[in-house]
Design a protein around this motif. Structure first.
Motif, PDB file in Angstrom:
ATOM      1  N   MET A   1      36.674  27.073  54.044  1.00 37.30           N
ATOM      2  CA  MET A   1      36.310  28.387  53.567  1.00 37.30           C
ATOM      3  C   MET A   1      36.440  28.406  52.039  1.00 37.30           C
ATOM      4  O   MET A   1      37.496  28.136  51.501  1.00 37.30           O
ATOM      5  CB  MET A   1      37.229  29.421  54.215  1.00 37.30           C
ATOM      6  N   GLU A   2      35.343  28.706  51.372  1.00 38.70           N
ATOM      7  CA  GLU A   2      35.324  28.752  49.910  1.00 38.70           C
ATOM      8  C   GLU A   2      35.411  30.211  49.460  1.00 38.70           C
ATOM      9  O   GLU A   2      34.737  31.081  50.001  1.00 38.70           O
ATOM     10  CB  GLU A   2      34.036  28.124  49.381  1.00 38.70           C
ATOM     11  N   ILE A   3      36.245  30.475  48.448  1.00 39.06           N
ATOM     12  CA  ILE A   3      36.411  31.819  47.917  1.00 39.06           C
ATOM     13  C   ILE A   3      35.922  31.832  46.475  1.00 39.06           C
ATOM     14  O   ILE A   3      36.403  31.051  45.648  1.00 39.06           O
ATOM     15  CB  ILE A   3      37.877  32.281  47.982  1.00 39.06           C
ATOM     16  N   LYS A   4      34.933  32.709  46.191  1.00 38.98           N
ATOM     17  CA  LYS A   4      34.393  32.872  44.846  1.00 38.98           C
ATOM     18  C   LYS A   4      34.709  34.271  44.351  1.00 38.98           C
ATOM     19  O   LYS A   4      34.760  35.208  45.144  1.00 38.98           O
ATOM     20  CB  LYS A   4      32.865  32.712  44.874  1.00 38.98           C
ATOM     21  N   PHE A   5      34.905  34.407  43.049  1.00 38.77           N
ATOM     22  CA  PHE A   5      35.152  35.704  42.440  1.00 38.77           C
ATOM     23  C   PHE A   5      33.943  36.096  41.602  1.00 38.77           C
ATOM     24  O   PHE A   5      33.485  35.301  40.779  1.00 38.77           O
ATOM     25  CB  PHE A   5      36.398  35.660  41.548  1.00 38.77           C
ATOM     26  N   SER A   6      33.427  37.310  41.802  1.00 35.95           N
ATOM     27  CA  SER A   6      32.327  37.791  40.975  1.00 35.95           C
ATOM     28  C   SER A   6      32.860  38.063  39.568  1.00 35.95           C
ATOM     29  O   SER A   6      34.070  38.144  39.340  1.00 35.95           O
ATOM     30  CB  SER A   6      31.737  39.075  41.563  1.00 35.95           C
ATOM     31  N   ARG A   7      31.953  38.205  38.639  1.00 34.08           N
ATOM     32  CA  ARG A   7      32.352  38.493  37.265  1.00 34.08           C
ATOM     33  C   ARG A   7      33.134  39.810  37.206  1.00 34.08           C
ATOM     34  O   ARG A   7      34.142  39.929  36.503  1.00 34.08           O
ATOM     35  CB  ARG A   7      31.105  38.574  36.389  1.00 34.08           C
ATOM     36  N   HIS A   8      32.683  40.789  37.965  1.00 34.02           N
ATOM     37  CA  HIS A   8      33.349  42.094  38.015  1.00 34.02           C
ATOM     38  C   HIS A   8      34.784  41.940  38.541  1.00 34.02           C
ATOM     39  O   HIS A   8      35.723  42.524  37.989  1.00 34.02           O
ATOM     40  CB  HIS A   8      32.549  43.045  38.902  1.00 34.02           C
ATOM     41  N   ALA A   9      34.956  41.153  39.594  1.00 37.66           N
ATOM     42  CA  ALA A   9      36.281  40.963  40.187  1.00 37.66           C
ATOM     43  C   ALA A   9      37.225  40.257  39.206  1.00 37.66           C
ATOM     44  O   ALA A   9      38.404  40.603  39.116  1.00 37.66           O
ATOM     45  CB  ALA A   9      36.172  40.159  41.480  1.00 37.66           C
ATOM     46  N   LYS A  10      36.706  39.288  38.468  1.00 34.62           N
ATOM     47  CA  LYS A  10      37.533  38.596  37.474  1.00 34.62           C
ATOM     48  C   LYS A  10      37.994  39.557  36.384  1.00 34.62           C
ATOM     49  O   LYS A  10      39.149  39.535  35.961  1.00 34.62           O
ATOM     50  CB  LYS A  10      36.759  37.434  36.845  1.00 34.62           C
ATOM     51  N   ARG A  11      37.081  40.423  35.949  1.00 34.49           N
ATOM     52  CA  ARG A  11      37.428  41.389  34.898  1.00 34.49           C
ATOM     53  C   ARG A  11      38.425  42.431  35.401  1.00 34.49           C
ATOM     54  O   ARG A  11      39.352  42.817  34.686  1.00 34.49           O
ATOM     55  CB  ARG A  11      36.177  42.083  34.377  1.00 34.49           C
ATOM     56  N   ARG A  12      38.255  42.924  36.623  1.00 33.99           N
ATOM     57  CA  ARG A  12      39.208  43.887  37.195  1.00 33.99           C
ATOM     58  C   ARG A  12      40.582  43.245  37.371  1.00 33.99           C
ATOM     59  O   ARG A  12      41.602  43.872  37.139  1.00 33.99           O
ATOM     60  CB  ARG A  12      38.730  44.412  38.553  1.00 33.99           C
ATOM     61  N   GLY A  13      40.589  41.975  37.809  1.00 35.09           N
ATOM     62  CA  GLY A  13      41.854  41.269  37.969  1.00 35.09           C
ATOM     63  C   GLY A  13      42.591  41.131  36.649  1.00 35.09           C
ATOM     64  O   GLY A  13      43.816  41.313  36.572  1.00 35.09           O
ATOM     65  N   LYS A  14      41.862  40.832  35.604  1.00 34.88           N
ATOM     66  CA  LYS A  14      42.476  40.695  34.282  1.00 34.88           C
ATOM     67  C   LYS A  14      42.962  42.060  33.775  1.00 34.88           C
ATOM     68  O   LYS A  14      44.059  42.174  33.227  1.00 34.88           O
ATOM     69  CB  LYS A  14      41.461  40.097  33.314  1.00 34.88           C
ATOM     70  N   LEU A  15      42.157  43.106  33.974  1.00 33.24           N
ATOM     71  CA  LEU A  15      42.509  44.440  33.517  1.00 33.24           C
ATOM     72  C   LEU A  15      43.786  44.947  34.181  1.00 33.24           C
ATOM     73  O   LEU A  15      44.668  45.491  33.515  1.00 33.24           O
ATOM     74  CB  LEU A  15      41.355  45.410  33.805  1.00 33.24           C
ATOM     75  N   TYR A  16      43.897  44.756  35.506  1.00 32.39           N
ATOM     76  CA  TYR A  16      45.045  45.266  36.253  1.00 32.39           C
ATOM     77  C   TYR A  16      46.119  44.214  36.498  1.00 32.39           C
ATOM     78  O   TYR A  16      47.059  44.452  37.247  1.00 32.39           O
ATOM     79  CB  TYR A  16      44.575  45.856  37.595  1.00 32.39           C
ATOM     80  N   ARG A  17      45.976  43.046  35.869  1.00 34.92           N
ATOM     81  CA  ARG A  17      46.951  41.941  35.979  1.00 34.92           C
ATOM     82  C   ARG A  17      47.192  41.536  37.438  1.00 34.92           C
ATOM     83  O   ARG A  17      48.313  41.457  37.896  1.00 34.92           O
ATOM     84  CB  ARG A  17      48.266  42.335  35.305  1.00 34.92           C
ATOM     85  N   ILE A  18      46.084  41.304  38.138  1.00 35.49           N
ATOM     86  CA  ILE A  18      46.140  40.827  39.519  1.00 35.49           C
ATOM     87  C   ILE A  18      45.740  39.352  39.505  1.00 35.49           C
ATOM     88  O   ILE A  18      44.581  39.036  39.243  1.00 35.49           O
ATOM     89  CB  ILE A  18      45.172  41.614  40.431  1.00 35.49           C
ATOM     90  N   PRO A  19      46.676  38.429  39.763  1.00 38.28           N
ATOM     91  CA  PRO A  19      46.324  37.004  39.742  1.00 38.28           C
ATOM     92  C   PRO A  19      45.368  36.637  40.881  1.00 38.28           C
ATOM     93  O   PRO A  19      45.444  37.193  41.979  1.00 38.28           O
ATOM     94  CB  PRO A  19      47.668  36.291  39.934  1.00 38.28           C
ATOM     95  N   GLU A  20      44.461  35.697  40.613  1.00 37.81           N
ATOM     96  CA  GLU A  20      43.522  35.243  41.639  1.00 37.81           C
ATOM     97  C   GLU A  20      44.273  34.638  42.826  1.00 37.81           C
ATOM     98  O   GLU A  20      43.831  34.762  43.959  1.00 37.81           O
ATOM     99  CB  GLU A  20      42.538  34.223  41.058  1.00 37.81           C
ATOM    100  N   GLU A  21      45.404  33.995  42.569  1.00 38.64           N
ATOM    101  CA  GLU A  21      46.183  33.382  43.655  1.00 38.64           C
ATOM    102  C   GLU A  21      46.674  34.437  44.641  1.00 38.64           C
ATOM    103  O   GLU A  21      46.727  34.181  45.844  1.00 38.64           O
ATOM    104  CB  GLU A  21      47.366  32.592  43.094  1.00 38.64           C
ATOM    105  N   THR A  22      47.054  35.612  44.145  1.00 40.03           N
ATOM    106  CA  THR A  22      47.506  36.692  45.023  1.00 40.03           C
ATOM    107  C   THR A  22      46.382  37.116  45.958  1.00 40.03           C
ATOM    108  O   THR A  22      46.583  37.283  47.163  1.00 40.03           O
ATOM    109  CB  THR A  22      47.974  37.903  44.180  1.00 40.03           C
ATOM    110  N   VAL A  23      45.176  37.259  45.416  1.00 44.71           N
ATOM    111  CA  VAL A  23      44.021  37.648  46.228  1.00 44.71           C
ATOM    112  C   VAL A  23      43.696  36.550  47.239  1.00 44.71           C
ATOM    113  O   VAL A  23      43.418  36.826  48.405  1.00 44.71           O
ATOM    114  CB  VAL A  23      42.805  37.961  45.325  1.00 44.71           C
ATOM    115  N   ARG A  24      43.761  35.300  46.802  1.00 47.51           N
ATOM    116  CA  ARG A  24      43.487  34.172  47.719  1.00 47.51           C
ATOM    117  C   ARG A  24      44.470  34.159  48.884  1.00 47.51           C
ATOM    118  O   ARG A  24      44.083  33.948  50.036  1.00 47.51           O
ATOM    119  CB  ARG A  24      43.554  32.846  46.971  1.00 47.51           C
ATOM    120  N   LYS A  25      45.756  34.393  48.624  1.00 46.98           N
ATOM    121  CA  LYS A  25      46.769  34.402  49.685  1.00 46.98           C
ATOM    122  C   LYS A  25      46.498  35.516  50.694  1.00 46.98           C
ATOM    123  O   LYS A  25      46.653  35.321  51.892  1.00 46.98           O
ATOM    124  CB  LYS A  25      48.164  34.553  49.085  1.00 46.98           C
TER     125      LYS A  25
END
Length: 75
Positions: A1-25
């Motif tokens: 299973m491959e997980i990709k982040f859209s540009r919008h999701a990357k920007r929201r994660g950075k804005l709200y300090r949500i690490p990609e690893e947290t979302v992946r878990k």
């Protein structure tokens, strides 16, 4: 299973300090079906629950957006 982040999701994660690893878990522990889905999860270290919107197509999961759900109330 491959997980990709859209540009919008990357920007929201950075804005709200949500690490990609947290979302992946969070996504690895879920059984997802085809199409769009919303996931609301209480995560340690965040004041509000996280809302994650994903789209699943075959073996690819695309994170559309992720942000703290302030309407969910405080813990």
């Amino acid at each position: 299973m491959e997980i990709k982040f859209s540009r919008h999701a990357k920007r929201r994660g950075k804005l709200y300090r949500i690490p990609e690893e947290t979302v992946r878990k969070i996504l690895e522990g879920k059984e997802l079906i085809q199409g769009n889905q919303e996931i609301i999860e209480i995560v340690e270290g965040f004041k509000y629950p996280l809302k994650i919107v994903v789209e699943k197509e075959d073996n690819l999961i695309t994170v559309v957006t992720n942000y703290p759900l302030k309407k969910g109330g405080k813990r």
